[in-house]
Scaffold this motif. Structure first.
Motif, short mmCIF file in Angstrom:
data_model
loop_
_atom_site.label_atom_id
_atom_site.label_comp_id
_atom_site.label_asym_id
_atom_site.label_seq_id
_atom_site.Cartn_x
_atom_site.Cartn_y
_atom_site.Cartn_z
N PHE A 1 7.78 -9.39 -2.50
CA PHE A 1 6.44 -8.96 -2.08
C PHE A 1 5.36 -9.92 -2.59
O PHE A 1 4.18 -9.58 -2.60
CB PHE A 1 6.18 -7.53 -2.55
CG PHE A 1 7.03 -6.53 -1.84
CD1 PHE A 1 6.72 -6.12 -0.55
CD2 PHE A 1 8.17 -6.00 -2.45
CE1 PHE A 1 7.52 -5.21 0.12
CE2 PHE A 1 8.97 -5.09 -1.79
CZ PHE A 1 8.65 -4.70 -0.50
N GLY A 2 5.77 -11.10 -3.05
CA GLY A 2 4.81 -12.14 -3.42
C GLY A 2 4.40 -12.16 -4.88
O GLY A 2 3.55 -12.95 -5.28
N ALA B 1 14.43 -5.71 -10.46
CA ALA B 1 13.02 -5.41 -10.25
C ALA B 1 12.22 -6.69 -10.04
O ALA B 1 11.30 -6.73 -9.21
CB ALA B 1 12.46 -4.62 -11.43
N THR B 2 12.57 -7.74 -10.76
CA THR B 2 11.89 -9.02 -10.61
C THR B 2 12.14 -9.61 -9.22
O THR B 2 11.21 -10.08 -8.56
CB THR B 2 12.33 -10.00 -11.71
OG1 THR B 2 12.00 -9.43 -12.99
CG2 THR B 2 11.66 -11.35 -11.57
N VAL B 3 13.38 -9.53 -8.74
CA VAL B 3 13.71 -10.01 -7.39
C VAL B 3 12.93 -9.22 -6.34
O VAL B 3 12.39 -9.79 -5.39
CB VAL B 3 15.23 -9.93 -7.13
CG1 VAL B 3 15.57 -10.10 -5.66
CG2 VAL B 3 15.97 -10.97 -7.96
N SER C 1 0.83 -1.21 0.00
CA SER C 1 0.00 0.00 0.00
C SER C 1 0.86 1.26 0.00
O SER C 1 0.37 2.34 -0.30
CB SER C 1 -0.94 0.01 1.20
OG SER C 1 -0.20 0.02 2.41
N GLN C 2 2.15 1.11 0.29
CA GLN C 2 3.05 2.26 0.33
C GLN C 2 4.18 2.17 -0.68
O GLN C 2 5.15 2.93 -0.61
CB GLN C 2 3.64 2.41 1.74
CG GLN C 2 2.59 2.66 2.78
CD GLN C 2 3.19 2.73 4.17
OE1 GLN C 2 4.41 2.68 4.35
NE2 GLN C 2 2.35 2.85 5.17
N LEU C 3 4.09 1.24 -1.61
CA LEU C 3 5.15 1.07 -2.60
C LEU C 3 4.57 0.59 -3.92
O LEU C 3 3.98 -0.48 -4.00
CB LEU C 3 6.18 0.04 -2.09
CG LEU C 3 7.36 -0.24 -3.00
CD1 LEU C 3 8.20 1.02 -3.24
CD2 LEU C 3 8.23 -1.34 -2.41
N ASP C 4 4.73 1.44 -4.95
CA ASP C 4 4.28 1.11 -6.30
C ASP C 4 5.48 0.96 -7.22
O ASP C 4 6.48 1.68 -7.08
CB ASP C 4 3.37 2.21 -6.86
CG ASP C 4 1.98 2.20 -6.24
OD1 ASP C 4 1.58 1.16 -5.67
OD2 ASP C 4 1.29 3.23 -6.34
#
Length: 117
Positions: free
Chosen positions: A75-76, A68-70, A48-51
């Motif tokens: 985060f699932g 970016a993939t890692v 909710s705090q990271l896009d």
């Protein structure tokens, strides 16, 4: 006095670049297009705090962004690789506008990402 960056750009080459985004949404979107090198963006809400913003057609236009993939896997988000430059910002406010990364979140992300390099 220097300003704390609003966002972090992660390139497919694993470069991490602080980015300051304009306050108004139209200019902010123009900067996003420029740094992500695309014509259409998509967003993955990691928390909710990271896009994580990326090229909507990145699969066809850019190589895999391993860092970016890692990060997404942490985060699932394990179902795909992410391609091209990505821009990390804070989540959205009550009106749906993108908010900057907080200084604490920015420092934590930098530390976390440096561990992956």
């Amino acid at each position: 006095m220097t300003r704390t960056p609003d966002a972090l750009l992660i390139t497919p080459e694993a470069d991490i670049v602080p980015v300051n985004l304009p306050a108004d949404s139209e200019s902010r979107l123009t900067v996003m297009y420029s740094v992500i090198r695309c014509e259409r963006v998509d967003v993955v809400g990691l928390t909710s705090q990271l896009d994580m913003w990326l090229d909507d057609e990145g699969l066809y236009n850019h190589p895999v962004n391993k860092l970016a993939t890692v990060l997404a896997v942490r985060f699932g988000f394990t179902y795909q690789d992410y391609h091209g430059p990505v821009l990390l910002t804070g989540g959205a406010d009550a009106e749906g506008d993108t908010v900057p990364l907080s200084k604490d979140k920015l420092l934590a992300l930098l530390t976390s990402l440096e561990e992956e390099l």
